[in-house]
Design a protein around this motif. Structure first.
Motif, mmCIF file in Angstrom:
data_model
loop_
_atom_site.group_PDB
_atom_site.id
_atom_site.type_symbol
_atom_site.label_atom_id
_atom_site.label_comp_id
_atom_site.label_asym_id
_atom_site.label_seq_id
_atom_site.Cartn_x
_atom_site.Cartn_y
_atom_site.Cartn_z
ATOM 1 N N SER A 141 0.822 -1.213 0.000
ATOM 2 C CA SER A 141 0.000 0.000 0.000
ATOM 3 C C SER A 141 0.861 1.270 0.000
ATOM 4 O O SER A 141 0.333 2.376 0.123
ATOM 5 N N ILE A 142 2.174 1.104 -0.119
ATOM 6 C CA ILE A 142 3.084 2.254 -0.141
ATOM 7 C C ILE A 142 3.328 2.690 -1.583
ATOM 8 O O ILE A 142 3.611 1.874 -2.456
ATOM 9 N N HIS A 143 3.187 3.978 -1.806
ATOM 10 C CA HIS A 143 3.412 4.575 -3.129
ATOM 11 C C HIS A 143 4.476 5.655 -2.973
ATOM 12 O O HIS A 143 4.351 6.549 -2.148
ATOM 13 N N MET A 144 5.535 5.561 -3.765
ATOM 14 C CA MET A 144 6.595 6.563 -3.720
ATOM 15 C C MET A 144 6.568 7.362 -5.016
ATOM 16 O O MET A 144 6.648 6.786 -6.110
ATOM 17 N N ILE A 145 6.429 8.683 -4.903
ATOM 18 C CA ILE A 145 6.429 9.576 -6.058
ATOM 19 C C ILE A 145 7.705 10.397 -5.988
ATOM 20 O O ILE A 145 7.883 11.210 -5.077
ATOM 21 N N GLY A 146 8.599 10.182 -6.917
ATOM 22 C CA GLY A 146 9.876 10.861 -6.894
ATOM 23 C C GLY A 146 10.055 11.765 -8.098
ATOM 24 O O GLY A 146 9.845 11.349 -9.238
ATOM 25 N N VAL A 147 10.439 13.011 -7.857
ATOM 26 C CA VAL A 147 10.691 13.970 -8.918
ATOM 27 C C VAL A 147 12.204 14.110 -9.104
ATOM 28 O O VAL A 147 12.943 14.261 -8.126
ATOM 29 N N PHE A 161 13.828 -3.331 -0.244
ATOM 30 C CA PHE A 161 12.741 -4.231 0.163
ATOM 31 C C PHE A 161 12.431 -5.236 -0.941
ATOM 32 O O PHE A 161 11.341 -5.804 -1.000
ATOM 33 N N LYS A 162 13.407 -5.406 -1.833
ATOM 34 C CA LYS A 162 13.323 -6.421 -2.891
ATOM 35 C C LYS A 162 12.050 -6.285 -3.732
ATOM 36 O O LYS A 162 11.429 -7.282 -4.120
ATOM 37 N N GLY A 163 11.667 -5.040 -3.989
ATOM 38 C CA GLY A 163 10.545 -4.790 -4.892
ATOM 39 C C GLY A 163 9.168 -5.037 -4.309
ATOM 40 O O GLY A 163 8.186 -5.090 -5.052
ATOM 41 N N SER A 164 9.038 -5.175 -2.986
ATOM 42 C CA SER A 164 7.734 -5.477 -2.388
ATOM 43 C C SER A 164 6.882 -4.227 -2.165
ATOM 44 O O SER A 164 5.686 -4.332 -1.874
ATOM 45 N N ILE A 165 7.477 -3.031 -2.285
ATOM 46 C CA ILE A 165 6.696 -1.796 -2.212
ATOM 47 C C ILE A 165 5.712 -1.769 -3.370
ATOM 48 O O ILE A 165 6.023 -2.217 -4.483
ATOM 49 N N GLY A 166 4.541 -1.226 -3.135
ATOM 50 C CA GLY A 166 3.475 -1.320 -4.117
ATOM 51 C C GLY A 166 3.733 -0.607 -5.424
ATOM 52 O O GLY A 166 3.569 -1.174 -6.512
ATOM 53 N N ARG A 167 4.162 0.652 -5.348
ATOM 54 C CA ARG A 167 4.218 1.442 -6.583
ATOM 55 C C ARG A 167 5.253 2.555 -6.480
ATOM 56 O O ARG A 167 5.407 3.180 -5.430
ATOM 57 N N ILE A 168 5.958 2.785 -7.560
ATOM 58 C CA ILE A 168 6.866 3.921 -7.685
ATOM 59 C C ILE A 168 6.490 4.697 -8.944
ATOM 60 O O ILE A 168 6.336 4.108 -10.021
ATOM 61 N N PRO A 189 12.560 -1.544 -13.033
ATOM 62 C CA PRO A 189 11.258 -2.168 -12.768
ATOM 63 C C PRO A 189 11.218 -3.116 -11.578
ATOM 64 O O PRO A 189 10.134 -3.379 -11.050
ATOM 65 N N SER A 190 12.359 -3.631 -11.146
ATOM 66 C CA SER A 190 12.358 -4.580 -10.025
ATOM 67 C C SER A 190 12.257 -3.885 -8.666
ATOM 68 O O SER A 190 12.188 -4.560 -7.638
ATOM 69 N N ASP A 191 12.210 -2.552 -8.649
ATOM 70 C CA ASP A 191 12.223 -1.824 -7.376
ATOM 71 C C ASP A 191 10.852 -1.738 -6.707
ATOM 72 O O ASP A 191 10.756 -1.315 -5.548
ATOM 73 N N ALA A 192 9.788 -2.094 -7.413
ATOM 74 C CA ALA A 192 8.436 -2.081 -6.836
ATOM 75 C C ALA A 192 7.559 -3.025 -7.639
ATOM 76 O O ALA A 192 7.943 -3.499 -8.718
ATOM 77 N N GLN A 193 6.378 -3.288 -7.097
ATOM 78 C CA GLN A 193 5.451 -4.151 -7.830
ATOM 79 C C GLN A 193 5.020 -3.514 -9.150
ATOM 80 O O GLN A 193 4.746 -4.197 -10.130
ATOM 81 N N PHE A 194 4.955 -2.177 -9.165
ATOM 82 C CA PHE A 194 4.613 -1.455 -10.389
ATOM 83 C C PHE A 194 5.443 -0.176 -10.435
ATOM 84 O O PHE A 194 5.413 0.630 -9.508
ATOM 85 N N VAL A 195 6.212 -0.017 -11.495
ATOM 86 C CA VAL A 195 7.062 1.160 -11.666
ATOM 87 C C VAL A 195 6.678 1.851 -12.965
ATOM 88 O O VAL A 195 6.616 1.211 -14.027
ATOM 89 N N GLU A 196 6.423 3.160 -12.880
ATOM 90 C CA GLU A 196 6.084 3.936 -14.066
ATOM 91 C C GLU A 196 6.928 5.205 -14.073
ATOM 92 O O GLU A 196 7.342 5.701 -13.018
ATOM 93 N N ALA A 197 7.196 5.720 -15.253
ATOM 94 C CA ALA A 197 8.010 6.922 -15.380
ATOM 95 C C ALA A 197 7.381 7.865 -16.397
ATOM 96 O O ALA A 197 6.959 7.430 -17.468
#
Length: 395
Positions: A141-147, A161-168, A189-197
């Motif tokens: 349930s953790i979402h990281m938004i990085g600028v 955390f071996k990609g177990s965070i929900g979304r980046i 892409p391995s850093d979270a369950q879903f990674v978008e840029a």
């Protein structure tokens, strides 16, 4: 809708660290502050302790948590988009919004010193998230938004955390010192369950290649309308485009399973754009890689798109599909022009043999998909043809 509770006057509100150019010239040592916003304190940040975060009664572990991480700050000023971004996030969902204030450490004229601090910020966030995990928080349930550099901070944290965070979500991810690096040294892409840029400045300080499961290239991913083409363009991306951009991004963040998304920054104040899908089937014996320039004409005006942010693969009898954003909407389309190039000028010219090309507008248009069959494209030579309505077939 939701209720915004007004805190008592005695309640002290924390603010983002505010520095200036003199701090940048002298350099700043890293100090990370965590500012907590919830629907109870939308406009009054509360300091979240790294050591004892759960002593803050507003920090609810049963709610999703979104980390908002800024990037390089050579002028020292707080991000102009911060307050509105937080408010829009909380309008969309009840959550913990944690603004990661590392302005001391990000404010430095020496960009490379700031890059060195990204790993340290990630270690700080890793410690907090580990405490959350031990208290039963769902990492999904953790979402990281990085600028900018914050995108890679998110990646370093997620990797711990071996990609177990929900979304980046990476907004205008930084390029210098990260371009060409292996996945362990940047967001991947391995850093979270879903990674978008979302790429918005890839020809200057932004990252050019793909970083996530899905990568979006706003207006082609290069300089955005109204932004200066200088070292500071990446820093004021949110400032030099239309304010409605933040609403677009927050709506974009809502759609986790989105596959067809266009950020029409020009469309907020300028002419209407045309979004469409371009599907190509070739019959070359060998697989070719290359780029396409497509022009549409109604006999008077032209619309163009350059599909050049990454090389396209054209394999025999395999449909290659790409989403295209033309710089204006022309109707009806009477002529289409194509130009194919490989970007490898010293090698022998290639020929691309098209079995079929199909253009399908994604907006509501009166005309359906347009096609052309059996077409030969010689490298760097423009070919113009009149399209016809697509036939009902498997091709």
């Amino acid at each position: 809708s939701f209720c915004v509770c007004v805190l008592p006057a005695a309640q002290e509100c924390e603010e983002m660290t505010d520095l200036d150019l003199k701090h940048s010239l002298s350099g700043t040592s890293l100090s990370v502050r965590l500012l907590l916003y919830t629907r109870v304190n939308v406009s009054c940040a509360q300091l979240l302790s790294h050591r004892e975060p759960f002593r803050n009664p507003r920090f609810n572990l049963s709610s999703p948590s979104t980390f908002l991480i800024h990037g390089y700050r050579p002028t020292g000023s707080p991000p102009v988009w911060l307050t509105q971004f937080v408010q829009l996030l909380l309008q969309r969902r009840d959550m913990n919004v944690i603004v990661v204030d590392w302005n001391r450490g990000a404010t430095n004229i020496n960009y490379w010193k700031v890059v060195d601090n990204t790993r340290k910020v990630a270690a700080n966030l890793t410690d907090l998230i580990q405490k959350m995990k031990e208290k039963g928080a769902d990492l999904g349930s953790i979402h990281m938004i990085g600028v900018s550099l914050g995108a890679h901070i998110s990646g370093f944290t997620g990797a711990n955390f071996k990609g177990s965070i929900g979304r980046i979500t990476a907004l205008d991810p930084a390029g210098p010192e990260f371009n060409g690096q292996p996945p362990s040294e940047r967001l991947d892409p391995s850093d979270a369950q879903f990674v978008e840029a979302l790429h918005t400045d890839m020809d200057a300080l932004g990252y050019r290649d793909v970083l996530g499961h899905i990568d979006y290239y706003a207006n082609g991913g290069a300089d955005q309308p109204g932004c200066p083409r200088t070292i500071f363009s990446v820093l004021i991306f949110f400032k030099c485009t239309n304010p409605k951009l933040l609403n677009c991004i927050v709506l974009f963040l809502d759609e986790q399973k989105i596959f067809f998304f266009f950020l029409n920054i020009k469309n907020l104040t300028g002419p209407k754009l045309l979004n469409g899908s371009v599907d190509i089937i070739t019959w070359n014996q060998k697989t070719h890689w290359g780029y396409l320039t497509i022009k549409l004409s109604d006999g008077q005006e032209e619309a163009q798109v350059e599909l050049n942010h990454k090389s396209l693969m054209f394999e025999r009898f395999v449909e290659s599909s790409v989403l295209a954003q033309f710089d204006r909407d022309v109707q009806p389309v009477k002529e289409i022009s194509l130009k194919f190039c490989t970007g490898k000028g010293l090698r022998p010219s290639k020929k691309l043999r098209l079995l079929r090309i199909r253009l399908t507008p994604l907006q509501n248009h009166l005309s359906g998909p347009l096609c052309r069959y059996d077409l030969l494209l010689e490298e760097n030579k423009e070919v113009t043809f009149r399209p016809i309505p697509c036939e009902d077939s498997n091709f």
